[in-house]
Write an enzyme that holds these catalytic residues in place. Structure first.
Site, PDB file in Angstrom:
ATOM      1  N   THR A  13       0.807  -1.216   0.000  1.00 51.35           N
ATOM      2  CA  THR A  13       0.000   0.000   0.000  1.00 51.35           C
ATOM      3  C   THR A  13       0.839   1.264   0.000  1.00 51.35           C
ATOM      4  O   THR A  13       0.469   2.261  -0.627  1.00 51.35           O
ATOM      5  CB  THR A  13      -0.922   0.005   1.240  1.00 51.35           C
ATOM      6  N   CYS A 274      -5.754 -18.150  20.262  1.00 50.97           N
ATOM      7  CA  CYS A 274      -5.843 -16.904  21.017  1.00 50.97           C
ATOM      8  C   CYS A 274      -4.639 -16.014  20.701  1.00 50.97           C
ATOM      9  O   CYS A 274      -3.516 -16.492  20.572  1.00 50.97           O
ATOM     10  CB  CYS A 274      -5.884 -17.174  22.515  1.00 50.97           C
TER      11      CYS A 274
END
Length: 337
Positions: A13, A274
């Site tokens: 980007t 997690c």
């Protein structure tokens, strides 16, 4: 003596511009960088060269061969520069930073990954601050390891993960402290840096089929498990388990599929779904069966660090049993000693 940094632009980007097809690579990216930096105080910035990879990589299209291209540029020009900055797309930046930490062990100068969520070509962007801060870090601060800098956070490369898709604070280090932070002042936590080591650079050939990931979810079937674990060319699989390493041990078909894979010599590593967790295999009865199979605890490793470490070890060794022994030994601070 003035410092000189090599910027390696891989795509992403930071170097894009808007078009009717969405963001596309912009032309004249080096001149754009120099024009933007012209408004900054040059006395606080090092000299730099920009090297552009061809073709550019949209980071969603990253594959293991791209790690060879990035590392190869650093290895071949290591003596010519005081530090290296890799401008990279955010989607897979943590994978590349993790892998280069293994490929470039024993660094005595910085290699820092950065990018942006908004292109440098836009009026309002995070690219310029990330670029300026990374140039200063690479030139004027002792960072003898692979790091990732984003939005004021300096992270160990193989401890980083992308945690937000659109937030400017896109990266974090869930199970390890930040190496530093950039605010009014640049604060570097030197006690966290890797100790000096013997330079051990390598650029092995990777087999993209060698490692796969098996996410654990309610109702996962024996058929799905068998299909993934019997993929042609597969040598290792990462189990993304619940909590501290738990999985459905009351499903005999699923467990038998894992046992069959282990019996064939497939390497299995257990990491948690997690974000903040450390695997404690056997803490609950539902994960004790994994110890019997020889499944390796991934401890507090990120998925990116575990995935790339397996690729790295397998590329240098044909003996799966030896790789299984090597995996638990820290290579570049990816797990605690």
């Amino acid at each position: 003596m003035s410092k000189k940094i090599l910027l390696i632009y891989t795509g992403g980007t930071i170097g894009m511009q808007a078009s009717d097809r969405g963001y596309v690579p912009c032309t004249g990216f080096e001149q754009l960088i120099r024009d933007r930096l012209a408004h900054s105080r040059h006395g606080t910035l090092p000299e730099f060269d920009l090297l552009t990879l061809h073709p550019l990589i949209d980071s969603a299209n990253l594959n293991p061969g791209h790690w060879n291209k990035i590392a190869g540029q650093i290895i071949s020009q290591y003596a010519e520069y005081d530090g290296f900055i890799v401008l990279h797309g955010t989607d897979t930046m943590a994978y590349s930073a993790s892998m280069l930490s293994y490929m470039l062990q024993g660094l005595d100068k910085p290699v820092i990954f950065t990018g942006s969520q908004i292109p440098l070509s836009e009026l309002r962007n995070d690219a310029l601050d990330n670029l300026i801060s990374t140039l200063q870090l690479a030139a004027f601060h002792p960072l003898p390891e692979v790091c990732l800098y984003f939005n004021g956070r300096l992270l160990r490369g193989n401890r980083s993960s992308k945690v937000k898709a659109t937030g400017l604070d896109a990266f974090d280090s869930p199970n390890f402290p930040w190496m530093g932070q950039v605010g009014i002042h640049i604060e570097l936590h030197e006690r966290l840096l890797l100790p000096p080591g013997e330079q051990a650079f390598c650029n092995p050939e990777f087999d993209p089929r060698a490692v796969s990931i098996l996410p654990i979810y309610p109702g996962i079937s024996a058929e799905t498990t068998h299909a993934i674990c019997s993929t042609a060319g597969l040598r290792a699989v990462i189990l993304r388990s619940y909590g501290v390493g738990n999985l459905p041990d009351q499903d005999p078909g699923f467990i038998q599929a894992l046992q069959a894979a282990a019996a064939k010599g497939l390497i299995m590593v257990n990491i948690s779904q997690c974000l903040q967790a450390e695997v404690a295999q056997g803490h609950y009865a539902c994960s004790a069966v994994l110890n019997d199979m020889g499944v390796i605890s991934g401890q507090e490793m990120t998925q990116e660090a575990a995935f790339t470490k397996l690729h790295f070890l397998l590329a240098g060794c044909d003996d799966n049993s030896l790789v299984q022994q090597q995996f638990s030994t820290p290579l570049a601070g990816e797990v605690d000693e």
